[in-house]
Design a protein around this motif. Structure first.
Motif, PDB file in Angstrom:
ATOM      1  N   VAL A  36      60.001  39.574 -39.748  1.00  0.00           N
ATOM      2  CA  VAL A  36      59.886  40.989 -40.113  1.00  0.00           C
ATOM      3  C   VAL A  36      58.428  41.444 -40.099  1.00  0.00           C
ATOM      4  N   ILE A  37      57.551  40.636 -40.684  1.00  0.00           N
ATOM      5  CA  ILE A  37      56.138  41.011 -40.771  1.00  0.00           C
ATOM      6  C   ILE A  37      55.499  41.083 -39.387  1.00  0.00           C
ATOM      7  N   LEU A  38      55.804  40.107 -38.531  1.00  0.00           N
ATOM      8  CA  LEU A  38      55.256  40.126 -37.177  1.00  0.00           C
ATOM      9  C   LEU A  38      55.756  41.344 -36.413  1.00  0.00           C
ATOM     10  N   GLY A  39      57.041  41.658 -36.575  1.00  0.00           N
ATOM     11  CA  GLY A  39      57.593  42.821 -35.888  1.00  0.00           C
ATOM     12  C   GLY A  39      57.064  44.130 -36.432  1.00  0.00           C
ATOM     13  N   THR A  40      56.774  44.175 -37.744  1.00  0.00           N
ATOM     14  CA  THR A  40      56.299  45.408 -38.372  1.00  0.00           C
ATOM     15  C   THR A  40      54.805  45.634 -38.151  1.00  0.00           C
ATOM     16  N   ILE A 181      56.730  46.722 -46.812  1.00  0.00           N
ATOM     17  CA  ILE A 181      55.919  46.967 -45.610  1.00  0.00           C
ATOM     18  C   ILE A 181      56.726  47.729 -44.559  1.00  0.00           C
ATOM     19  N   VAL A 182      57.999  47.393 -44.440  1.00  0.00           N
ATOM     20  CA  VAL A 182      58.834  48.059 -43.433  1.00  0.00           C
ATOM     21  C   VAL A 182      58.945  49.555 -43.711  1.00  0.00           C
ATOM     22  N   TYR A 183      59.071  49.903 -44.992  1.00  0.00           N
ATOM     23  CA  TYR A 183      59.361  51.297 -45.323  1.00  0.00           C
ATOM     24  C   TYR A 183      58.152  52.111 -45.790  1.00  0.00           C
ATOM     25  N   THR A 184      56.979  51.490 -45.910  1.00  0.00           N
ATOM     26  CA  THR A 184      55.809  52.251 -46.352  1.00  0.00           C
ATOM     27  C   THR A 184      55.277  53.151 -45.240  1.00  0.00           C
ATOM     28  N   SER A 185      54.730  54.283 -45.643  1.00  0.00           N
ATOM     29  CA  SER A 185      54.140  55.209 -44.664  1.00  0.00           C
ATOM     30  C   SER A 185      52.626  55.082 -44.617  1.00  0.00           C
ATOM     31  N   TYR A 186      52.068  54.222 -45.486  1.00  0.00           N
ATOM     32  CA  TYR A 186      50.627  54.008 -45.506  1.00  0.00           C
ATOM     33  C   TYR A 186      50.254  52.904 -44.504  1.00  0.00           C
ATOM     34  N   ASP A 187      48.969  52.565 -44.458  1.00  0.00           N
ATOM     35  CA  ASP A 187      48.500  51.500 -43.566  1.00  0.00           C
ATOM     36  C   ASP A 187      49.212  50.198 -43.940  1.00  0.00           C
TER      37      ASP A 187
END
Length: 516
Positions: A36-40, A181-187
């Motif tokens: 997930v992290i690599l894809g995000t 991380i997936v759903y945040t709109s920030y950096d």
């Protein structure tokens, strides 16, 4: 003697059961989180986190060294039944780690000015995010260092039930971070760094509360229990372990820097994936070692050198076999495994993963000998020679890349120096200091393990020669390599090992029946 062995096997079986439960849950979560992290984040930002986070992770050598020193002394004296000595060890360790946390934090702040001014190859526009990650991880590193005495105490008491529960909690927190991380709109990189830095603070708080409530050695009275002689003894022991750990982690992080300098962050992402996969597969063998290492040290503390040697050699053998049963099919089917695990495979990732697993498998042949050498206490010469061997791959890699050799030569240097020569060094000092003999090592560990590994590989490669990559082929490869382990193992296993395995199996079965 056999009754004592039964008690040890029962204890190791119980603790291993807890740890395998932990491992099963955390492995699944960790592999999914990495995907997930690599894809995000993308390959570039994931590479940034690995290279910047690696600067902090390098400081894990301090935690490893001091934790090993504290656990060694704690386990040794618990084996001898000296509770007052354990209280002195705990309080001495608390003070030392508090001072180390302050000093290291200051040094990291100073080092950061160099890292971000010419050393790290960070893409344009991502410097602020990288610096934020670095700052957050400095804070978490300081808190993690102050947790080491408590971690050592839990391991010395072989309380793997609690250790497993805490590990599962940590993995669940990482899962929550991945969702955030997936759903945040920030950096996303900055938020990931901040949230990951919070996890050690939470786990540290839980561990400290638990230890003070459950262990009589966990008494905070630094002035009362301060012992100058013990401080020097622990400091000297930890110092040599520190040299050994520093050289190893320096090379690991240094190789990442060299890779980054010559090839950029994309190959750091490939290295990060290789480390993740290797780490998760090694968890299967490390789980057993987590339960076995305190036994080796306590056995030496009780004066049972024969028992310590036996635990060390069989620990090497079964650590190798446990890792091999997962690593051999993974090496053969690596392209397909990475294809179904991560969406975008970074360049050189397949070769990196295969070579990293080969390196890990070789090192299992002598893995518990480090614990045996530490248990007897004379580690100066061993630490110096091992440190030189650990640094050699870094030097060779710089030369290889300077002369335009391909990236995978980094791992070849690592295998030759750190794994093969390093294992020979461990064997030499185990024979010299711990009463291990070369005949014992060849008979119990090396010959059976090499025969089994060769049979596994020869049989396991058959499906890849006659079928296209698929999930069915992956299952067939795993099935055949397992058969390739079981058959030769049944032929070379000793009567003593059969008794130990039967006792281990009965212990696990009885505990499962009680739970029902």
């Amino acid at each position: 003697m056999f009754c004592i062995m039964n008690l040890v096997v029962n204890r190791v079986a119980k603790n291993t059961g807890y740890l395998y439960l932990r491992m099963g849950i955390t492995t699944f979560i960790s592999l999914w989180v990495t995907r997930v992290i690599l894809g995000t984040l993308g390959a570039s930002d994931f590479g940034i986190f690995n290279i910047v986070g690696g600067a902090i992770a390098m400081l894990g050598f301090l935690n490893a060294s001091m934790a090993n020193a504290t656990q060694r002394f704690m386990s040794f004296y618990l084996g001898g039944g000296d509770v007052e000595k354990c209280k002195q060890i705990f309080n001495t360790s608390i003070v030392l780690h508090f001072l180390i946390a302050i000093v290291i934090s200051i040094l990291l702040i100073i080092a950061g000015r160099f890292f971000f001014n010419g050393v790290l190859n960070i893409p344009d526009g991502r410097e602020t995010a990288a610096k934020t990650v670095y700052a957050c991880l400095i804070v978490s590193t300081a808190f993690t260092m102050m947790t080491v005495p408590y971690d050592a105490m839990v391991n010395a008491h072989e309380n793997m039930k609690y250790y497993a529960a805490l590990g599962i909690l940590t993995s669940l927190l990482k899962l929550l971070v991945a969702f955030a991380i997936v759903y945040t709109s920030y950096d996303k990189l900055m938020i990931y760094g901040i949230l990951m830095a919070c996890i050690p603070i939470v786990t540290m708080t839980i561990m400290r509360v638990y230890c003070h409530r459950h262990y009589e050695e966990s008494v905070m009275a630094p002035i009362r229990y301060w012992n100058v002689k013990l401080t020097k003894e622990m400091g000297g022991f930890a110092g040599w372990r520190l040299l050994n750990s520093f050289s190893s982690v320096f090379t690991q992080y240094g190789l990442g820097l060299v890779l980054n300098h010559f090839f950029g962050t994309i190959l750091n992402a490939a290295q990060g994936v290789a480390n993740q996969l290797s780490g998760q597969l090694m968890a299967f063998s490390n789980t057993m070692l987590k339960a076995l290492n305190p036994v080796i040290t306590k056995t030496e503390g009780m004066g049972d050198r024969k028992g310590m040697v036996s635990a060390t050699l069989y620990g090497c053998k079964y650590s190798f076999l446990i890792l091999a049963i997962f690593a051999v099919p993974a090496i053969i089917e690596m392209p397909y495994i990475l294809k179904i695990w991560i969406k975008t495979i970074p360049e050189w990732c397949i070769v990196f993963c295969q070579l990293q697993l080969i390196r890990s498998v070789i090192e299992q042949l002598t893995i518990t000998m480090t614990t045996a050498i530490m248990a007897q206490g004379q580690i100066r010469n061993f630490s110096i020679i091992r440190s030189i061997l650990d640094v050699l791959p870094f030097v060779l890699t710089v030369l290889f890349f300077y002369f335009d050799l391909p990236p995978y030569t980094m791992y070849l240097a690592w295998i030759a120096c750190g794994s093969i020569l390093g294992s020979i060094t461990l064997l030499y000092y185990s024979c010299k200091l711990c009463s291990v003999t070369y005949d014992q090592f060849f008979k119990i560990v090396l010959v059976p393990c090499l025969v089994i590994a060769i049979v596994m590989f020869v049989i396991g490669i058959i499906p890849s020669m006659i079928a296209e990559p698929s999930f069915f082929r992956l299952l067939m490869t795993g099935f055949l390599t397992t058969i390739g382990m079981i058959i030769p193992m049944s032929l070379v296993i000793s009567d003593r090992e059969k008794k130990m395995i039967n006792q281990f199996s009965k212990s696990i079965t009885n505990k499962l029946k009680k739970k029902k």
